[in-house]
Motif scaffolding. Structure first.
Motif, PDB file in Angstrom:
ATOM      1  N   PHE A  50       0.873  -1.325   0.714  1.00 15.44           N
ATOM      2  CA  PHE A  50       0.103  -0.267  -0.209  1.00 15.44           C
ATOM      3  C   PHE A  50       0.838   0.925   0.228  1.00 15.44           C
ATOM      4  O   PHE A  50       2.153   1.258   0.197  1.00 15.44           O
ATOM      5  CB  PHE A  50      -0.873   0.203   1.124  1.00 15.44           C
ATOM      6  CG  PHE A  50       0.197   0.223   2.527  1.00 15.44           C
ATOM      7  CD1 PHE A  50      -0.106   1.689   3.061  1.00 15.44           C
ATOM      8  CD2 PHE A  50       0.530  -1.153   3.205  1.00 15.44           C
ATOM      9  CE1 PHE A  50       0.931   1.287   4.636  1.00 15.44           C
ATOM     10  CE2 PHE A  50       1.179  -1.629   4.545  1.00 15.44           C
ATOM     11  CZ  PHE A  50       1.420   0.011   4.954  1.00 15.44           C
ATOM     12  N   PHE A  55      -3.464   6.900   0.016  1.00 17.96           N
ATOM     13  CA  PHE A  55      -4.733   6.317   0.194  1.00 17.96           C
ATOM     14  C   PHE A  55      -6.361   6.742  -0.250  1.00 17.96           C
ATOM     15  O   PHE A  55      -6.137   8.411  -0.748  1.00 17.96           O
ATOM     16  CB  PHE A  55      -5.254   7.260   1.831  1.00 17.96           C
ATOM     17  CG  PHE A  55      -6.239   5.800   1.828  1.00 17.96           C
ATOM     18  CD1 PHE A  55      -6.834   5.203   2.607  1.00 17.96           C
ATOM     19  CD2 PHE A  55      -7.119   6.567   2.943  1.00 17.96           C
ATOM     20  CE1 PHE A  55      -7.678   4.768   3.186  1.00 17.96           C
ATOM     21  CE2 PHE A  55      -8.887   6.374   2.862  1.00 17.96           C
ATOM     22  CZ  PHE A  55      -8.626   5.083   2.837  1.00 17.96           C
ATOM     23  N   GLY A  59      -8.890   1.670  -2.702  1.00 16.14           N
ATOM     24  CA  GLY A  59      -7.598   0.771  -2.620  1.00 16.14           C
ATOM     25  C   GLY A  59      -7.541   0.299  -4.042  1.00 16.14           C
ATOM     26  O   GLY A  59      -6.553  -0.511  -3.473  1.00 16.14           O
ATOM     27  N   GLU A  62      -4.290  -1.873  -4.603  1.00 13.42           N
ATOM     28  CA  GLU A  62      -3.675  -1.788  -3.101  1.00 13.42           C
ATOM     29  C   GLU A  62      -3.500  -3.223  -2.187  1.00 13.42           C
ATOM     30  O   GLU A  62      -4.547  -3.602  -2.220  1.00 13.42           O
ATOM     31  CB  GLU A  62      -3.670  -1.010  -2.248  1.00 13.42           C
ATOM     32  CG  GLU A  62      -3.061   0.265  -2.506  1.00 13.42           C
ATOM     33  CD  GLU A  62      -2.801   0.996  -1.021  1.00 13.42           C
ATOM     34  OE1 GLU A  62      -2.007   2.292  -1.234  1.00 13.42           O
ATOM     35  OE2 GLU A  62      -3.825   1.665  -0.577  1.00 13.42           O
ATOM     36  N   LEU A  64      -5.842  -4.928   0.995  1.00 10.35           N
ATOM     37  CA  LEU A  64      -6.723  -4.044   2.077  1.00 10.35           C
ATOM     38  C   LEU A  64      -5.976  -4.615   3.474  1.00 10.35           C
ATOM     39  O   LEU A  64      -6.152  -5.838   3.841  1.00 10.35           O
ATOM     40  CB  LEU A  64      -8.188  -3.717   1.334  1.00 10.35           C
ATOM     41  CG  LEU A  64      -8.028  -3.162  -0.497  1.00 10.35           C
ATOM     42  CD1 LEU A  64      -9.797  -3.265  -0.664  1.00 10.35           C
ATOM     43  CD2 LEU A  64      -7.408  -2.075  -0.044  1.00 10.35           C
ATOM     44  N   ARG A 115     -11.222   2.178   6.014  1.00 16.92           N
ATOM     45  CA  ARG A 115     -12.092   1.703   4.866  1.00 16.92           C
ATOM     46  C   ARG A 115     -14.242   1.386   5.575  1.00 16.92           C
ATOM     47  O   ARG A 115     -14.505   1.809   4.460  1.00 16.92           O
ATOM     48  CB  ARG A 115     -11.924   0.780   3.421  1.00 16.92           C
ATOM     49  CG  ARG A 115     -10.572   1.677   2.975  1.00 16.92           C
ATOM     50  CD  ARG A 115     -10.451   0.669   1.560  1.00 16.92           C
ATOM     51  NE  ARG A 115      -8.928   1.440   0.938  1.00 16.92           N
ATOM     52  CZ  ARG A 115      -7.875   1.273   1.005  1.00 16.92           C
ATOM     53  NH1 ARG A 115      -7.738   0.871   2.383  1.00 16.92           N
ATOM     54  NH2 ARG A 115      -6.975   1.938   0.689  1.00 16.92           N
ATOM     55  N   ARG A 143      -3.271  -9.152  -5.342  1.00 17.18           N
ATOM     56  CA  ARG A 143      -3.784  -8.629  -4.314  1.00 17.18           C
ATOM     57  C   ARG A 143      -4.297  -9.525  -3.400  1.00 17.18           C
ATOM     58  O   ARG A 143      -5.245  -9.969  -3.946  1.00 17.18           O
ATOM     59  CB  ARG A 143      -3.837  -6.957  -4.366  1.00 17.18           C
ATOM     60  CG  ARG A 143      -3.849  -6.275  -5.556  1.00 17.18           C
ATOM     61  CD  ARG A 143      -2.521  -5.638  -4.338  1.00 17.18           C
ATOM     62  NE  ARG A 143      -1.403  -5.808  -4.079  1.00 17.18           N
ATOM     63  CZ  ARG A 143      -0.051  -6.283  -4.676  1.00 17.18           C
ATOM     64  NH1 ARG A 143      -0.108  -5.976  -5.361  1.00 17.18           N
ATOM     65  NH2 ARG A 143       0.732  -6.389  -3.736  1.00 17.18           N
TER      66      ARG A 143
END
Length: 286
Positions: A50, A55, A59, A62, A64, A115, A143
């Motif tokens: 990340f 940010f 996401g 990235e 999460l 999030r 990811r």
């Protein structure tokens, strides 16, 4: 890049943050926060991909993380701040009126790193599974989605619906971790509602299960997370059972469910901090 000694110093500093935040607010949950320090430090410093300076809520591109047991927000906020998502100075606003750092993480204030609003126990796994599915639909096959849960949280029925769904649908880009400290707000889990053999239960729902008996050993936590990461993509969701101690780092809090949601007074804070000397990373200013 932090070495092991740096990570150990960070764990100590995060624990100091937790104690000072909860004391200053006269409210909060120090026990589980202290116990999960190594997990979150390992995750954010060594495991996830990340960029804290870029940010976004979606996401994209990235890894999460979702904190399901949102009451341990003190450790989450500390690690986020010390990883660069926002200034450590903001830790002094924990649980204050109009603060972005509420008792349970909330998206209302737009705090970088957060999030979902969490803390209604049982919901985080369902959210994480949805995110894992979305990563596949977006063809972000490299990811991974991570989530953290309390062992007492496994009392929630929604957890088991999610466990069944993830196993049946081969959600294999997902690593859930259960903080197995054997304590919950009303007492030891074996007295409140025994969980039985968690490993066998998850395996029967077609999950791969890893266990780490030293959940407060930063090197061991990094290793089990790396092992879990290497097992993704094999048509099974992964569970890590992380054996930790509630209140780890403070002798009078360790293993005691009373500190699940109790704030230390000034005398207790002084005693606790004396066991966790300030590191070169420094305390956040009040």
């Amino acid at each position: 890049m932090m070495n092991i000694n740096d990570l150990k110093n960070l764990c100590t500093q995060v624990r100091r943050d937790i104690l000072r935040m909860v004391n200053h607010a006269n409210s909060g949950h120090p026990g589980g926060s202290l116990g999960c320090t190594e997990y979150l430090v390992a995750l954010y410093q060594k495991i996830m991909y990340f960029d804290p300076k870029k940010f976004t809520m979606d996401g994209e591109g990235e890894d999460l993380f979702f904190l399901s047991n949102g009451h341990i927000s003190p450790v989450y906020y500390s690690v986020l701040a010390r990883t660069g998502f926002f200034s450590i100075k903001e830790l002094s606003t924990f649980r204050k009126l109009n603060s972005r750092l509420q008792g349970h993480p909330s998206i209302h204030g737009g705090l970088p790193g957060i999030r979902i609003s969490s803390g209604s126990l049982g919901q985080g796994m369902s959210v994480a599974i949805g995110a894992a599915i979305s990563k596949k639909l977006s063809q972000e096959f490299n990811r991974i989605i991570y989530s953290l849960h309390g062992d007492g949280e496994l009392n929630e029925g929604q957890i088991w619906e999610a466990v069944l769904y993830a196993g049946a649908n081969h959600i294999d880009n997902y690593i859930a971790t259960v903080d197995y400290n054997r304590q919950q707000i009303d007492g030891p889990i074996d007295k409140v509602l025994p969980l039985g053999n968690i490993k066998k239960k998850f395996e029967s729902f077609d999950w791969m299960v890893l266990e780490e008996l030293e959940g407060n050993n930063i090197e061991k936590v990094i290793n089990v997370l790396k092992k879990a990461k290497n097992e993704t993509g094999k048509r099974k969701p992964i569970l890590i059972i992380l054996y930790t101690q509630m209140g780890y780092g403070v002798d009078f809090m360790k293993g005691n469910h009373v500190w699940h949601g109790k704030s230390p007074n000034q005398k207790e804070l002084k005693k606790a901090l004396s066991q966790l000397p300030e590191t070169y990373l420094g305390d956040y200013p009040l």
